[in-house]
Motif scaffolding. Structure first.
Motif, PDB file in Angstrom:
ATOM      1  N   SER A 143     -42.490  -8.676 -10.288  1.00 55.77           N
ATOM      2  CA  SER A 143     -43.947  -8.516 -10.385  1.00 55.77           C
ATOM      3  C   SER A 143     -44.270  -7.200 -10.490  1.00 55.77           C
ATOM      4  O   SER A 143     -43.775  -6.100 -10.183  1.00 55.77           O
ATOM      5  CB  SER A 143     -44.292  -8.986  -8.834  1.00 55.77           C
ATOM      6  OG  SER A 143     -45.704  -8.735  -8.596  1.00 55.77           O
ATOM      7  N   GLN A 144     -45.481  -6.923 -11.311  1.00 50.83           N
ATOM      8  CA  GLN A 144     -46.095  -5.551 -11.577  1.00 50.83           C
ATOM      9  C   GLN A 144     -47.337  -5.510 -10.976  1.00 50.83           C
ATOM     10  O   GLN A 144     -48.000  -4.310 -11.139  1.00 50.83           O
ATOM     11  CB  GLN A 144     -45.816  -5.089 -12.986  1.00 50.83           C
ATOM     12  CG  GLN A 144     -44.452  -4.997 -13.706  1.00 50.83           C
ATOM     13  CD  GLN A 144     -43.674  -3.774 -13.023  1.00 50.83           C
ATOM     14  OE1 GLN A 144     -43.984  -2.745 -13.354  1.00 50.83           O
ATOM     15  NE2 GLN A 144     -42.933  -3.809 -11.838  1.00 50.83           N
ATOM     16  N   THR A 145     -47.783  -6.295 -10.260  1.00 51.63           N
ATOM     17  CA  THR A 145     -49.084  -6.223  -9.797  1.00 51.63           C
ATOM     18  C   THR A 145     -49.242  -6.445  -8.138  1.00 51.63           C
ATOM     19  O   THR A 145     -48.462  -7.499  -7.694  1.00 51.63           O
ATOM     20  CB  THR A 145     -50.099  -7.403 -10.484  1.00 51.63           C
ATOM     21  OG1 THR A 145     -50.076  -7.050 -11.989  1.00 51.63           O
ATOM     22  CG2 THR A 145     -51.535  -7.436  -9.958  1.00 51.63           C
ATOM     23  N   TYR A 192     -48.091 -20.359  -5.103  1.00 50.48           N
ATOM     24  CA  TYR A 192     -46.757 -19.906  -4.929  1.00 50.48           C
ATOM     25  C   TYR A 192     -45.616 -20.988  -4.553  1.00 50.48           C
ATOM     26  O   TYR A 192     -44.358 -20.361  -4.667  1.00 50.48           O
ATOM     27  CB  TYR A 192     -46.784 -18.640  -3.632  1.00 50.48           C
ATOM     28  CG  TYR A 192     -47.562 -17.544  -4.103  1.00 50.48           C
ATOM     29  CD1 TYR A 192     -47.112 -16.453  -4.589  1.00 50.48           C
ATOM     30  CD2 TYR A 192     -48.958 -17.637  -4.266  1.00 50.48           C
ATOM     31  CE1 TYR A 192     -47.639 -15.159  -4.991  1.00 50.48           C
ATOM     32  CE2 TYR A 192     -49.959 -16.642  -4.509  1.00 50.48           C
ATOM     33  CZ  TYR A 192     -49.316 -15.376  -5.036  1.00 50.48           C
ATOM     34  OH  TYR A 192     -49.943 -14.269  -5.341  1.00 50.48           O
ATOM     35  N   SER A 219     -52.550 -15.511 -10.525  1.00 51.97           N
ATOM     36  CA  SER A 219     -51.513 -14.883 -11.025  1.00 51.97           C
ATOM     37  C   SER A 219     -50.333 -14.974 -10.733  1.00 51.97           C
ATOM     38  O   SER A 219     -49.346 -14.238 -11.499  1.00 51.97           O
ATOM     39  CB  SER A 219     -52.047 -13.441 -11.191  1.00 51.97           C
ATOM     40  OG  SER A 219     -51.876 -12.942  -9.901  1.00 51.97           O
ATOM     41  N   THR A 240     -43.185  -3.754  -6.419  1.00 57.28           N
ATOM     42  CA  THR A 240     -43.471  -4.059  -7.960  1.00 57.28           C
ATOM     43  C   THR A 240     -42.018  -3.725  -8.360  1.00 57.28           C
ATOM     44  O   THR A 240     -41.584  -2.682  -8.701  1.00 57.28           O
ATOM     45  CB  THR A 240     -44.407  -2.779  -8.606  1.00 57.28           C
ATOM     46  OG1 THR A 240     -43.821  -1.343  -8.032  1.00 57.28           O
ATOM     47  CG2 THR A 240     -45.995  -2.740  -8.076  1.00 57.28           C
ATOM     48  N   ALA A 242     -48.928 -12.950  -8.665  1.00 57.01           N
ATOM     49  CA  ALA A 242     -48.602 -11.302  -8.125  1.00 57.01           C
ATOM     50  C   ALA A 242     -48.540 -11.289  -6.579  1.00 57.01           C
ATOM     51  O   ALA A 242     -48.863 -12.339  -6.150  1.00 57.01           O
ATOM     52  CB  ALA A 242     -50.145 -10.568  -8.704  1.00 57.01           C
ATOM     53  N   THR A 243     -47.705 -10.091  -6.329  1.00 62.58           N
ATOM     54  CA  THR A 243     -47.482 -10.000  -5.107  1.00 62.58           C
ATOM     55  C   THR A 243     -48.712  -9.839  -4.370  1.00 62.58           C
ATOM     56  O   THR A 243     -49.762  -9.210  -4.504  1.00 62.58           O
ATOM     57  CB  THR A 243     -46.652  -8.332  -5.006  1.00 62.58           C
ATOM     58  OG1 THR A 243     -45.543  -8.780  -5.702  1.00 62.58           O
ATOM     59  CG2 THR A 243     -46.380  -8.267  -3.184  1.00 62.58           C
ATOM     60  N   GLY A 258     -44.631 -12.930  -2.096  1.00 61.10           N
ATOM     61  CA  GLY A 258     -44.153 -12.691  -3.471  1.00 61.10           C
ATOM     62  C   GLY A 258     -42.582 -12.737  -3.671  1.00 61.10           C
ATOM     63  O   GLY A 258     -42.177 -12.512  -2.862  1.00 61.10           O
TER      64      GLY A 258
END
Length: 249
Positions: A130-132, A181, A157, A125, A159-160, A226
């Protein structure tokens, strides 16, 4: 008595909690999940303990061992790899114990995805990147994924993404995640994280499949996808920033 569902960590015998070590060292019965639990950890069982590899036992047989221990007044250390909160099969065992009126508690452990991130030397994160984190797996013939939890849907999304239990389906993972991605997105595969035979592969969605096949990785691995894997130039987090010091004084 109590059944202790213990997270035995990703593989290294010293990556367990102090609480887990204490329970293992004092429980007359230890049930463990085959080769995924290190022998060094099992060596901490007390002299005379009943130590059973459950890899070839079915659910009824495993629960029967727990009920036998309960009848004898013996605590049970039930060791699962990683952390019991994800992909551990604890839920169905706990349901049976609830029905039988047998007490149990869960002792958390180091999950495989955390050990993989440590091996990669990366935070999953990163501010502004990325925070998810999505923790998931791929569908198999034995266990289908619920509707809406396919990789294409989850990847929308950006996200990772951490995919467990899927190294043998790396082509499927690449195909389904490339749509969201892109082929140049950083990707890594870590097998046997924290163990002496650990394998770390780094690449992109367009290159990782060939690396996995060349290395012969088919199991006990996580796939991480990610931008965090190659993040540079990101802003410092507010928690430790000089700006925070100015605004809080």
């Amino acid at each position: 008595m109590t059944v202790y569902f213990i997270g035995a960590g990703p593989g290294a015998a010293d990556l367990v909690t102090v609480r887990a070590q204490q329970i293992i060292a004092t429980s007359p019965v230890c049930l463990y999940a085959g080769s995924l639990v290190p022998q060094e950890l099992l060596a901490q069982c007390p002299d005379g303990a009943r130590v059973v590899d459950t890899a070839r036992l079915n659910l009824d047989e495993i629960v029967a061992l727990m009920l036998d221990a309960d009848a004898a007044g013996h605590d049970v250390a039930r060791l699962h790899s990683g952390d019991p909160s994800i992909f551990s099969a604890v839920a169905e065992q706990a349901r049976r114990l609830d029905a039988a009126g047998v007490a149990y508690t869960i002792v958390p452990g180091v999950p495989a995805f955390a050990a993989a991130a440590a091996s990669l030397g990366r935070e999953l994160t990163v501010p502004g990147v990325s925070q998810t984190i999505v923790l998931t797996r791929v569908s198999t013939l034995s266990t289908a994924m619920p509707e809406g939890e396919d990789l294409r849907s989850l990847g929308s999304s950006g996200a990772t993404m951490v995919v467990h239990l899927g190294a043998h389906r790396i082509d499927q993972i690449v195909e389904e995640l490339t749509e969201n991605y892109g082929p140049t997105c950083p990707c890594a595969v870590v097998a046997f994280a924290s163990r002496s035979d650990e394998i770390v592969l780094r690449g992109t969605l367009s290159t990782i499949a060939s690396q996995v096949k060349s290395a012969g990785v088919t199991k006990t691995a996580v796939v991480v996808v990610g931008k965090v894997l190659a993040a540079e130039g990101f802003p410092d987090s507010y928690l430790y920033s000089a700006l925070r010091e100015r605004t809080t004084h």
